[in-house]
Design a protein around this motif. Structure first.
Motif, short mmCIF file in Angstrom:
data_model
loop_
_atom_site.label_atom_id
_atom_site.label_comp_id
_atom_site.label_asym_id
_atom_site.label_seq_id
_atom_site.Cartn_x
_atom_site.Cartn_y
_atom_site.Cartn_z
N TYR A 206 17.85 9.40 17.80
CA TYR A 206 16.48 9.30 17.63
C TYR A 206 16.17 8.28 18.71
O TYR A 206 14.86 8.53 19.40
N LEU A 207 16.76 7.34 19.02
CA LEU A 207 16.23 6.26 19.93
C LEU A 207 16.71 6.65 21.30
O LEU A 207 16.07 6.22 22.23
N LYS A 208 17.43 7.59 21.75
CA LYS A 208 18.00 7.91 22.98
C LYS A 208 16.76 8.49 24.06
O LYS A 208 16.37 7.58 25.05
N PRO A 209 16.17 9.41 23.47
CA PRO A 209 14.92 10.03 24.21
C PRO A 209 13.89 9.07 24.79
O PRO A 209 13.24 8.77 25.65
N ARG A 210 13.25 8.12 23.73
CA ARG A 210 12.42 7.00 23.79
C ARG A 210 12.86 6.10 24.96
O ARG A 210 12.06 5.60 25.60
N GLY B 179 24.38 5.85 12.06
CA GLY B 179 24.08 5.26 13.46
C GLY B 179 23.98 6.31 14.45
O GLY B 179 23.41 6.36 15.49
N ALA B 180 24.75 7.54 14.33
CA ALA B 180 24.69 8.64 15.27
C ALA B 180 23.29 9.05 15.05
O ALA B 180 22.78 9.51 16.15
#
Length: 107
Positions: free
Chosen positions: A68-72, A62-63
């Motif tokens: 991985y998804l946060k910058p997108r 999950g971390a």
């Protein structure tokens, strides 16, 4: 004062069967009603290890996925904000043009 036909939690024990409803001496599901609790079961150390390993691996995944998804997501929000500014500016210009065309000396 007790209401007839209604069992209170302190008057009748819970059924040990699947229904878990308060009843008299026997439960509607056919299970016996008991006052005593069942002693806890010893869980195998291998099962505990497996559970905690799965928990840890899930948290690590999950971390990693979040990072991985946060910058997108930030990029998508930035682009959406830019598009909204452009749309708002276009609407403002259209509104001003519509108001300018409405202006007449007959008002």
């Amino acid at each position: 004062m007790r209401t007839p036909g209604r069992a209170s939690a302190s008057a009748s024990p819970r059924c040990s069967g699947p229904c878990g409803i308060l009843f008299g001496p026997n439960c509607a599901s056919g299970a016996r009603v008991t006052d005593s609790m069942v002693p806890p079961v010893q869980v195998s150390p291998l099962i505990k290890l497996g559970r905690y390993s799965a928990l840890f691996l899930g948290m690590a995944y999950g971390a990693k996925r979040y990072n991985y998804l946060k910058p997108r997501a930030e990029e998508e929000r930035r682009l959406a904000a830019e598009e909204k500014k452009k749309r708002d500016e276009q609407k403002r210009i259209e509104r001003e043009l519509a108001e300018a065309q409405e202006d007449t000396i007959l008002k």
